[in-house]
Design a protein around this motif. Structure first.
Motif, short mmCIF file in Angstrom:
data_model
loop_
_atom_site.label_atom_id
_atom_site.label_comp_id
_atom_site.label_asym_id
_atom_site.label_seq_id
_atom_site.Cartn_x
_atom_site.Cartn_y
_atom_site.Cartn_z
N TYR A 74 -8.17 -1.02 1.09
CA TYR A 74 -7.19 -1.35 0.05
C TYR A 74 -6.17 -2.73 0.35
N ASP B 253 -9.17 3.91 5.29
CA ASP B 253 -9.62 3.47 3.60
C ASP B 253 -7.76 2.87 3.16
N ASP B 254 -6.91 2.71 3.70
CA ASP B 254 -5.70 1.90 3.03
C ASP B 254 -6.25 0.48 3.27
N HIS C 124 -7.66 9.36 -1.42
CA HIS C 124 -7.49 9.94 -0.32
C HIS C 124 -7.10 11.50 -0.17
N HIS D 10 -1.89 6.57 -4.85
CA HIS D 10 -3.28 6.41 -4.86
C HIS D 10 -3.98 7.77 -3.86
N GLY D 11 -2.38 8.55 -3.70
CA GLY D 11 -3.22 9.44 -1.87
C GLY D 11 -3.52 10.47 -2.80
N LEU E 251 -7.46 7.89 7.33
CA LEU E 251 -5.91 7.22 6.21
C LEU E 251 -6.26 6.24 6.34
N TRP E 252 -5.88 4.88 7.44
CA TRP E 252 -5.81 3.57 7.65
C TRP E 252 -7.55 2.58 6.98
N ASN F 85 0.72 -1.22 -0.17
CA ASN F 85 0.31 0.12 -0.16
C ASN F 85 0.69 1.03 -0.18
N ARG F 86 2.18 0.93 0.90
CA ARG F 86 2.52 2.20 0.99
C ARG F 86 3.61 2.35 -0.71
#
Length: 323
Positions: free
Chosen positions: A305, A301-302, A184, A179-180, A298-299, A173-174
């Motif tokens: 993912y 959503d992530d 987001h 995708h940011g 954020l997490w 993901n990172r």
């Protein structure tokens, strides 16, 4: 770069498409490179502040692990079940360097059998670690710590969430910064990856952190992976240069359906050389909850993912590849 800047947030129709840049094969190559960096058996087990005067239990790689501090404040770790009758060793108090079982008072490790041995533990001042080597890992004396700003001049905030996925899905993901701005938009805009400065071992990007729909803070940042279960973002230029966000993925074990569960622990270590940051540190009791709230958003959503990435790889849903 300057600090707070007037940067009206673009709508979806004005955003540049980034899917061609976020090539699956490219992300996979970077993930493969990170997986070759040996963690030395070290896993993050939580925040330094999580382990206080009574013990806490963690599940790491299918094993119960207890963490406690001795009367001098030093960190200890060991198997999470008492060897006497199997009592869970959570909520126990310490005496000297021993942990006293709540069921019958067995002092561990001094009164326990030789089979109950402490695990190597490490407290870096922000996070606590336990050494439980996975297959293929060579035990190291200490975890690989990425560069951090001085602890006495920074503000640290830690969040933890759990997902149905493997550690690699959180790291992947990172490794997809593209995708940011799309996924987001409430947090990022004006994002672009500097291809010339980037490599399979380093992603360099320019991005604006959103304050609101009108104002943002543009920075230059890099992502690196010091070990197979860690990815770090460091601000290189702009407001907060030197600040670090560490994302750690710790395998927890399998759930009741046999699916892997992974604990995501993220440490935001904020820093600034501006004189006013000293005042911010005095007000960190109010600032830390704001940092944690942003990270949780954020997490939320992530981790969707990461869980989707695992489901695709495991064949739980069908995928048609474009790469």
């Amino acid at each position: 770069m300057t600090g707070l800047t007037r940067l009206p947030q673009p709508g979806p129709e004005a955003l540049r498409s980034t899917w061609r840049d976020a090539r699956p094969a490219r992300i996979e190559r970077a993930l493969a490179a990170s997986s070759r960096r040996d963690p030395g058996g070290w896993c993050v087990a939580g925040a330094t502040a999580d382990v206080r005067t009574t013990s806490v239990l963690r599940m790491i790689a299918g094993r119960e692990v207890v963490l406690w501090r001795d009367t001098e404040g030093r960190l200890h770790a060991g198997p999470g079940a008492c060897p006497h009758l199997g009592a869970p060793l959570h909520g126990c108090v310490s005496h000297g360097t021993d942990l006293l079982c709540r069921w019958h008072g067995m002092a561990l490790p001094s009164e326990g059998p030789s089979s109950w041995r402490e695990y190597p533990a490490y407290d870096d001042g922000v996070l606590v670690w336990v050494r439980l080597p996975m297959p293929g890992e060579t035990p190291a004396d200490a975890p690989v710590l990425p560069p951090r700003p001085p602890q006495q001049a920074s503000i640290a905030a830690v969040v933890t969430r759990t997902a149905v996925c493997e550690p690699r899905d959180i790291i992947a993901n990172r490794l997809d910064p593209w995708h940011g701005a799309w996924f987001h938009p409430y947090a990022f805009s004006h994002l672009s990856v500097d291809e010339e400065a980037s490599s399979p071992d380093r992603l360099v990007l320019d991005v604006a952190f959103r304050v609101n729909r009108t104002w943002g803070v543009p920075v230059r940042a890099e992502f690196t992976t010091p070990d197979a279960r860690t990815i770090t973002m460091c601000i290189l230029e702009g407001e907060g240069a030197g600040s670090v966000v560490e994302t750690h993925a710790t395998p927890q074990g399998e759930d009741e359906r046999g699916r892997p569960r992974t604990v995501m622990t993220e440490a935001t270590i904020a820093y600034s050389d501006r004189p006013g940051f000293a005042v911010a540190r005095l007000l960190r009791g109010g600032i830390v909850p704001l940092i944690r709230r942003t990270a949780y958003a954020l997490w939320r959503d992530d981790l969707d993912y990461a869980e989707r990435t695992y489901a695709l790889r495991a064949g739980l849903v069908e995928r048609t590849s474009v790469d």
